[in-house]
Design a protein around this motif. Structure first.
Motif, PDB file in Angstrom:
ATOM      1  N   VAL A 172      88.645  29.642  43.625  1.00 12.52           N
ATOM      2  CA  VAL A 172      89.324  29.539  42.337  1.00 12.52           C
ATOM      3  C   VAL A 172      90.828  29.618  42.559  1.00 12.52           C
ATOM      4  O   VAL A 172      91.298  30.102  43.589  1.00 12.52           O
ATOM      5  CB  VAL A 172      88.869  30.652  41.367  1.00 12.52           C
TER       6      VAL A 172
ATOM      7  N   SER B 168      84.386  28.652  33.638  1.00 15.88           N
ATOM      8  CA  SER B 168      84.586  29.869  34.436  1.00 15.88           C
ATOM      9  C   SER B 168      83.323  30.712  34.587  1.00 15.88           C
ATOM     10  O   SER B 168      82.948  31.100  35.697  1.00 15.88           O
ATOM     11  CB  SER B 168      85.708  30.719  33.840  1.00 15.88           C
TER      12      SER B 168
ATOM     13  N   ASP C  96      88.323  33.548  35.907  1.00 12.10           N
ATOM     14  CA  ASP C  96      87.437  33.295  37.048  1.00 12.10           C
ATOM     15  C   ASP C  96      87.211  34.582  37.838  1.00 12.10           C
ATOM     16  O   ASP C  96      86.084  34.900  38.236  1.00 12.10           O
ATOM     17  CB  ASP C  96      88.041  32.232  37.970  1.00 12.10           C
TER      18      ASP C  96
END
Length: 220
Positions: free
Chosen positions: A44, A139, A169
């Motif tokens: 991420v 997410s 995230d």
């Protein structure tokens, strides 16, 4: 659930699964031919907002992630678009002829607004399309899908750069009790986020080999 092929740049066709709830994650993985349980790296961080001065450190960090996935026979799960860290992990996989599965998780409304070949990264091996209307809706799904893939195997999240959505995230990974490693020195959120019991900093100025060895141990 729907399994189909999506046509991307250079005429590449990639398998994709449309799912609508958590119970469809396992059938989607099976339909796409993704073997599990396996070790997982959730990647991420920065997409379009990575500054010029952070590009080099971002590329170094993602190069380490690609080497880690290849060496540990892990699956990488990310946001799957042609931006920032997602495009870079795709480039690293292709450039080095790595074979690890690279799974992009994308909200389905995006493909109603954009041509898949204009938005999805063609170097990803699979896509899972989830319900959603805007950036960030993916997410929670990225985290859930990674947990299903990992099963009883190890999984970690690695943050490189990042903005507001990346904060979510990280939080979703923490809810899944997945260790999060922050690549300090890659800019923005990665240099600002508060560390905690399950959130650990990794100094990107260290040698690539040293960082790689450290992260390998976290997947053993």
């Amino acid at each position: 659930m729907l399994i189909r092929q999506i046509l991307l740049k250079r005429g590449i066709a990639v398998g994709a699964a449309n799912i609508s709830d958590n119970h469809e994650i396992k059938p989607a993985l099976e339909g796409l031919g993704i073997s599990f349980p396996k070790k997982v790296i959730v990647l991420v961080g920065g997409a379009s907002g990575i500054g010029f001065l952070d590009q080099f450190s971002m590329q170094k960090a993602v190069r380490i992630v690609a080497r880690l996935a290849d060496k540990m026979d892990a699956i990488v799960v990310d946001g799957g678009t042609q931006a920032g860290i997602m495009a870079e992990i795709g480039k690293q996989r292709k450039r080095n002829n790595f074979s690890f599965p690279l799974v992009g998780v994308v909200f389905d409304a995006l493909l109603m607004r954009e041509e898949p070949k204009s938005i999805l990264d063609a170097n990803h091996t699979h896509f899972i399309l989830i319900p959603g209307d805007d950036w960030g809706d993916e997410s929670a799904w990225i985290s859930k899908i990674a947990t299903v893939i990992a099963g009883n195997e190890k999984s970690i999240t690695i943050l490189v750069n990042g903005g507001n959505i990346s904060q979510h995230d990280v939080q979703y990974s923490m809810l899944e009790k997945r260790p999060v490693f922050i690549m300090r020195g890659t800019g923005r959120l990665a240099d600002e986020i508060t560390l905690s019991l399950n959130v650990t900093a990794v100094d990107i100025s260290e040698g690539s080999g040293k960082i790689l060895e450290y992260l390998e141990k976290k997947l053993l």
